[in-house]
Every structure is written in structure tokens, then in C-alpha cells.
Design a protein around this motif. Structure first.
Motif, PDB file in Angstrom:
ATOM      1  N   LEU A  70     -17.437  69.101 -28.791  1.00  0.00           N
ATOM      2  CA  LEU A  70     -16.932  70.401 -28.351  1.00  0.00           C
ATOM      3  C   LEU A  70     -15.410  70.506 -28.371  1.00  0.00           C
ATOM      4  O   LEU A  70     -14.869  71.605 -28.495  1.00  0.00           O
ATOM      5  N   TYR A  71     -14.711  69.342 -28.238  1.00  0.00           N
ATOM      6  CA  TYR A  71     -13.254  69.367 -28.111  1.00  0.00           C
ATOM      7  C   TYR A  71     -12.620  68.400 -29.097  1.00  0.00           C
ATOM      8  O   TYR A  71     -13.283  67.525 -29.667  1.00  0.00           O
ATOM      9  N   ASN A  72     -11.299  68.523 -29.283  1.00  0.00           N
ATOM     10  CA  ASN A  72     -10.564  67.652 -30.198  1.00  0.00           C
ATOM     11  C   ASN A  72     -10.537  66.207 -29.699  1.00  0.00           C
ATOM     12  O   ASN A  72     -10.449  65.948 -28.496  1.00  0.00           O
ATOM     13  N   LEU A  73     -10.570  65.253 -30.659  1.00  0.00           N
ATOM     14  CA  LEU A  73     -10.541  63.823 -30.309  1.00  0.00           C
ATOM     15  C   LEU A  73      -9.289  63.458 -29.529  1.00  0.00           C
ATOM     16  O   LEU A  73      -9.342  62.682 -28.572  1.00  0.00           O
ATOM     17  N   SER A  74      -8.146  63.995 -29.953  1.00  0.00           N
ATOM     18  CA  SER A  74      -6.875  63.647 -29.303  1.00  0.00           C
ATOM     19  C   SER A  74      -6.788  64.183 -27.890  1.00  0.00           C
ATOM     20  O   SER A  74      -5.895  63.810 -27.128  1.00  0.00           O
ATOM     21  N   LEU A  75      -7.724  65.056 -27.516  1.00  0.00           N
ATOM     22  CA  LEU A  75      -7.779  65.571 -26.154  1.00  0.00           C
ATOM     23  C   LEU A  75      -8.794  64.807 -25.310  1.00  0.00           C
ATOM     24  O   LEU A  75      -8.564  64.521 -24.137  1.00  0.00           O
ATOM     25  N   VAL A  76      -9.906  64.429 -25.945  1.00  0.00           N
ATOM     26  CA  VAL A  76     -10.987  63.753 -25.224  1.00  0.00           C
ATOM     27  C   VAL A  76     -10.679  62.283 -24.971  1.00  0.00           C
ATOM     28  O   VAL A  76     -10.885  61.769 -23.863  1.00  0.00           O
ATOM     29  N   LYS A  77     -10.171  61.580 -25.982  1.00  0.00           N
ATOM     30  CA  LYS A  77     -10.083  60.115 -25.898  1.00  0.00           C
ATOM     31  C   LYS A  77      -9.087  59.582 -24.873  1.00  0.00           C
ATOM     32  O   LYS A  77      -9.311  58.500 -24.322  1.00  0.00           O
ATOM     33  N   PRO A  78      -7.973  60.268 -24.575  1.00  0.00           N
ATOM     34  CA  PRO A  78      -7.114  59.731 -23.509  1.00  0.00           C
ATOM     35  C   PRO A  78      -7.830  59.581 -22.171  1.00  0.00           C
ATOM     36  O   PRO A  78      -7.456  58.744 -21.354  1.00  0.00           O
ATOM     37  N   ILE A  79      -8.877  60.393 -21.946  1.00  0.00           N
ATOM     38  CA  ILE A  79      -9.628  60.290 -20.689  1.00  0.00           C
ATOM     39  C   ILE A  79     -10.311  58.932 -20.572  1.00  0.00           C
ATOM     40  O   ILE A  79     -10.569  58.445 -19.467  1.00  0.00           O
ATOM     41  N   SER A  80     -10.582  58.282 -21.715  1.00  0.00           N
ATOM     42  CA  SER A  80     -11.234  56.968 -21.665  1.00  0.00           C
ATOM     43  C   SER A  80     -10.348  55.926 -21.000  1.00  0.00           C
ATOM     44  O   SER A  80     -10.828  54.864 -20.591  1.00  0.00           O
ATOM     45  N   ALA A  81      -9.043  56.221 -20.895  1.00  0.00           N
ATOM     46  CA  ALA A  81      -8.140  55.307 -20.189  1.00  0.00           C
ATOM     47  C   ALA A  81      -8.464  55.238 -18.707  1.00  0.00           C
ATOM     48  O   ALA A  81      -7.977  54.351 -17.997  1.00  0.00           O
ATOM     49  N   LEU A  82      -9.288  56.158 -18.219  1.00  0.00           N
ATOM     50  CA  LEU A  82      -9.736  56.088 -16.828  1.00  0.00           C
ATOM     51  C   LEU A  82     -10.670  54.906 -16.592  1.00  0.00           C
ATOM     52  O   LEU A  82     -10.912  54.527 -15.444  1.00  0.00           O
ATOM     53  N   ASN A  83     -11.215  54.361 -17.659  1.00  0.00           N
ATOM     54  CA  ASN A  83     -12.119  53.206 -17.524  1.00  0.00           C
ATOM     55  C   ASN A  83     -11.461  52.067 -16.741  1.00  0.00           C
ATOM     56  O   ASN A  83     -11.975  51.655 -15.692  1.00  0.00           O
ATOM     57  N   PRO A  84     -10.313  51.513 -17.199  1.00  0.00           N
ATOM     58  CA  PRO A  84      -9.671  50.458 -16.401  1.00  0.00           C
ATOM     59  C   PRO A  84      -9.159  50.936 -15.059  1.00  0.00           C
ATOM     60  O   PRO A  84      -9.124  50.165 -14.100  1.00  0.00           O
ATOM     61  N   VAL A  85      -8.747  52.219 -14.966  1.00  0.00           N
ATOM     62  CA  VAL A  85      -8.295  52.757 -13.684  1.00  0.00           C
ATOM     63  C   VAL A  85      -9.420  52.699 -12.660  1.00  0.00           C
ATOM     64  O   VAL A  85      -9.256  52.194 -11.535  1.00  0.00           O
ATOM     65  N   LEU A  86     -10.577  53.218 -13.046  1.00  0.00           N
ATOM     66  CA  LEU A  86     -11.721  53.223 -12.139  1.00  0.00           C
ATOM     67  C   LEU A  86     -12.232  51.811 -11.875  1.00  0.00           C
ATOM     68  O   LEU A  86     -12.690  51.512 -10.768  1.00  0.00           O
ATOM     69  N   THR A  87     -12.160  50.937 -12.885  1.00  0.00           N
ATOM     70  CA  THR A  87     -12.573  49.545 -12.695  1.00  0.00           C
ATOM     71  C   THR A  87     -11.720  48.881 -11.621  1.00  0.00           C
ATOM     72  O   THR A  87     -12.225  48.161 -10.751  1.00  0.00           O
ATOM     73  N   ALA A  88     -10.402  49.131 -11.682  1.00  0.00           N
ATOM     74  CA  ALA A  88      -9.492  48.556 -10.677  1.00  0.00           C
ATOM     75  C   ALA A  88      -9.783  49.125  -9.294  1.00  0.00           C
ATOM     76  O   ALA A  88      -9.815  48.395  -8.296  1.00  0.00           O
ATOM     77  N   ILE A  89     -10.021  50.440  -9.226  1.00  0.00           N
ATOM     78  CA  ILE A  89     -10.289  51.082  -7.928  1.00  0.00           C
ATOM     79  C   ILE A  89     -11.621  50.605  -7.352  1.00  0.00           C
ATOM     80  O   ILE A  89     -11.728  50.270  -6.161  1.00  0.00           O
ATOM     81  N   PHE A  90     -12.655  50.541  -8.195  1.00  0.00           N
ATOM     82  CA  PHE A  90     -13.960  50.071  -7.733  1.00  0.00           C
ATOM     83  C   PHE A  90     -13.885  48.608  -7.293  1.00  0.00           C
ATOM     84  O   PHE A  90     -14.531  48.206  -6.323  1.00  0.00           O
ATOM     85  N   GLY A  91     -13.096  47.812  -8.026  1.00  0.00           N
ATOM     86  CA  GLY A  91     -12.933  46.417  -7.651  1.00  0.00           C
ATOM     87  C   GLY A  91     -12.286  46.273  -6.289  1.00  0.00           C
ATOM     88  O   GLY A  91     -12.637  45.399  -5.500  1.00  0.00           O
ATOM     89  N   ARG A  92     -11.332  47.162  -6.007  1.00  0.00           N
ATOM     90  CA  ARG A  92     -10.656  47.138  -4.706  1.00  0.00           C
ATOM     91  C   ARG A  92     -11.603  47.572  -3.589  1.00  0.00           C
ATOM     92  O   ARG A  92     -11.643  46.957  -2.516  1.00  0.00           O
ATOM     93  N   LEU A  93     -12.387  48.627  -3.836  1.00  0.00           N
ATOM     94  CA  LEU A  93     -13.251  49.188  -2.803  1.00  0.00           C
ATOM     95  C   LEU A  93     -14.481  48.324  -2.518  1.00  0.00           C
ATOM     96  O   LEU A  93     -14.847  48.114  -1.360  1.00  0.00           O
ATOM     97  N   PHE A  94     -15.110  47.819  -3.585  1.00  0.00           N
ATOM     98  CA  PHE A  94     -16.392  47.142  -3.428  1.00  0.00           C
ATOM     99  C   PHE A  94     -16.299  45.613  -3.482  1.00  0.00           C
ATOM    100  O   PHE A  94     -17.105  44.919  -2.873  1.00  0.00           O
ATOM    101  N   LEU A  95     -15.309  45.098  -4.231  1.00  0.00           N
ATOM    102  CA  LEU A  95     -15.190  43.643  -4.370  1.00  0.00           C
ATOM    103  C   LEU A  95     -13.979  43.088  -3.633  1.00  0.00           C
ATOM    104  O   LEU A  95     -13.747  41.884  -3.650  1.00  0.00           O
ATOM    105  N   LYS A  96     -13.191  43.973  -3.004  1.00  0.00           N
ATOM    106  CA  LYS A  96     -12.008  43.572  -2.243  1.00  0.00           C
ATOM    107  C   LYS A  96     -10.982  42.832  -3.095  1.00  0.00           C
ATOM    108  O   LYS A  96     -10.264  41.967  -2.614  1.00  0.00           O
ATOM    109  N   GLU A  97     -10.929  43.175  -4.395  1.00  0.00           N
ATOM    110  CA  GLU A  97      -9.943  42.554  -5.279  1.00  0.00           C
ATOM    111  C   GLU A  97      -8.580  43.212  -5.061  1.00  0.00           C
ATOM    112  O   GLU A  97      -8.486  44.427  -4.890  1.00  0.00           O
ATOM    113  N   PRO A  98      -7.502  42.423  -5.069  1.00  0.00           N
ATOM    114  CA  PRO A  98      -6.171  42.980  -4.809  1.00  0.00           C
ATOM    115  C   PRO A  98      -5.674  43.844  -5.969  1.00  0.00           C
ATOM    116  O   PRO A  98      -6.038  43.625  -7.130  1.00  0.00           O
TER     117      PRO A  98
END
Length: 290
Positions: A70-98
Motif C-alpha cells: 500500500l505504501y512506498n518502501l522508503s516509508l515503510v522500511k524505516p519502521i523496521s528499526a523499531l525491532n531492536p528498540v522494542l527488543t531493548a525495551i522488552f528486555g528491560r521490562l521482562f528480563l531486567k536487562e540493563p
């Protein structure tokens, strides 16, 4: 609104899926061995945790592919950078990683980049160039497999191949989606034969399967804090480049700033061997003191 539901939902599913899949592969205790591939494959296919991660990633793909259609690749794909962001946040919340200052800076860069990207949701679609697509795919495939000879570290080569092939599968899918939208899809034998005869369909399947295989290989012999952000960054950069070189998508200044911030933030997530060693030593000392 639909854009953010699809892309953010996919990012959440990918983050949880990668963590669970990595955990399932690591828990099996088997390392990737190309001389005995069946034993390695069976080891993670019997893991419930791996299957849960696989299912979440599959759900993420549904949102990701719908957004790319539905949308341009150059608009959609930067959102995939949220993967490591959310991984870090989930690690902090659920695994108590610093979370250290470098990771906080990375999160801020990515989130600021996404704020800039949100202003371009209604931009005009691009127009694809098939000869440029063939050259682009050929050059990047050659680089992906040459990386195993260029870099001594297996996790670097695995991550490059994984990220590049995932990125190329997105590019090929976008090309197919553009043609399908313009042509229209009918349920008929002739329509099925038309798509089966299209080499892009087979190239998409081959690149996606290769990326999937190297994901499991990378998870078995690489560090999660290196493999996930590094491959995610490459997997985002490849379609963004294709947006400019293959699909002639618009690149106004705000989008350029957005992409630059996202790439900078993604690079900050990649943990060096020295940082990983220091983190392991701190964890071991903490357990020893207890």
C-alpha cells in the motif's frame, strides 16, 4: 492510521518473534553445522518456544507485506528499526536487562526518525524500473554471499546474508505488488500460470528462504544483541536504496533526515565484542556476589 497499525504491529510481532526464536535455537544446544544440517534443523523444530517466535514473525510478515503493497518502501522500511528498540525495551521490562546510555541514544534517534517519517505518509507512489531491479538484486546477492569470504567473523557474514536477503525479498515483493495492482488479479488457470512463469516470484521465494535459513544459523552461532540489530539495519537499508534506485520514490528533505536518524540509531544498537565481554563479566560477578 492504517499505516501505523500495520507497521507498528509488525514491529512488535518481529521483536517478540526474534527473541523467542533466538531463545528456542539457543536452548536446543545445537550449533549450525552444514555437514549435519538435519540434526540442527530437528533441534529447533522440536522447540515450542521457537514455534511461538516463528508464529509471531509470520503474523508480523502479514502486516509488513500489506504495508509494503500500500505504501512506498522508503516509508515503510524505516519502521523496521523499531525491532531492536522494542527488543531493548522488552528486555528491560521482562528480563531486567540493563539499558546503557548508548542504547538510550539509539532509541531516541530511531523514534525521532520515525516522527519525521510520519509526515510523508501520503506521498505519491513510485514507478519501478525492471532492468534496474535485476541489476540491483544481482549486485546485492553477490555481496551477501561474498561477505562470508570478506569477513572473518561468521556472525557478520550470517547477519549480512540474512539482512540482505530479507531486504531483497521485500524489494521483489514490492515489484510484484505494483504489477498485481496495475494488472488486477483473477482466479483462473491462466492467471496462475502467468505468475508461476514470472522469475520474480521464484527469486522472492529463494531470497526469503535463504534469509530464513541464515536467521537460524545466525541465531545458533551469533550474539543476539549483534545479529538482530545488524541484520535489521541491513534489511531496512536495502529496500530504502531500492526505493531510490529501482522505484524512483520521492525523497524530500524530511524523509532523508528520517532515514539518516533511523540508520544512525540502528548502528548504535550493535554491540561490539568488547561490550559483550564486559556485559558478561558484570553479569557473572553479580551472580557470584549473590
Amino acid at each position: 492510521m492504517l499505516f501505523f497499525i500495520l507497521t507498528l504491529g509488525a514491529a512488535v510481532c518481529f521483536a517478540f518473534g526474534n527473541v523467542l526464536a533466538k531463545s528456542g535455537v539457543a536452548k536446543s544446544g545445537e550449533k549450525a553445522d552444514f555437514h549435519h544440517p538435519i540434526r540442527f534443523i530437528v533441534s529447533f523444530l522440536t522447540s515450542k518456544r521457537w514455534w511461538t517466535g516463528f508464529s509471531l514473525s509470520a503474523l508480523g510478515n502479514v502486516g509488513n507485506y500489506t504495508a509494503m503493497a500500500l505504501y512506498n518502501l522508503s516509508l515503510v522500511k524505516p519502521i523496521s528499526a523499531l525491532n531492536p528498540v522494542l527488543t531493548a525495551i522488552f528486555g528491560r521490562l521482562f528480563l531486567k536487562e540493563p539499558i546503557n546510555r548508548r542504547v538510550v541514544t539509539a532509541i531516541v534517534c530511531v523514534l525521532c526518525g520515525l516522527l519525521f517519517a510520519s509526515s510523508e505518509v501520503g506521498e505519491a507512489p513510485g514507478v519501478q524500473n525492471i532492468p534496474a531491479l535485476c541489476i540491483f538484486v544481482g549486485i546485492l546477492l553477490a555481496f551477501a554471499f561474498a561477505s562470508h569470504f570478506i569477513f572473518r567473523s561468521p556472525e557478520v557474514g550470517d547477519s549480512i546474508t540474512m539482512g540482505t536477503c530479507y531486504g531483497l525479498s521485500d524489494v521483489l515483493y514490492k515489484s510484484l505488488a505494483i504489477d498485481a495492482t496495475a494488472k488486477g488479479i483473477e482466479l483462473s488457470a491462466d492467471e496462475l500460470l502467468y505468475w508461476i512463469a514470472d522469475v520474480r516470484v521464484w527469486a522472492f521465494a529463494a531470497t526469503y528462504l535463504t534469509a530464513f535459513v541464515f536467521t537460524q544459523v545466525a541465531f545458533s552461532r551469533g550474539r543476539a544483541l549483534f545479529v538482530i540489530p545488524f541484520s535489521a539495519a541491513i534489511g531496512a537499508v536495502v529496500p530504502i536504496l531500492a526505493g531510490a534506485l529501482v522505484f524512483a520514490e520521492p525523497f524530500p528533505p524530511t524523509k532523508i533526515v528520517s532515514i539518516a536518524l533511523v540508520i544512525l540509531g540502528s548502528s548504535l544498537f550493535i554491540a561490539s565484542p568488547r561490550q559483550m565481554i564486559q556485559k558478561t563479566l558484570k553479569r557473572n560477578m553479580s551472580h557470584a556476589n549473590k
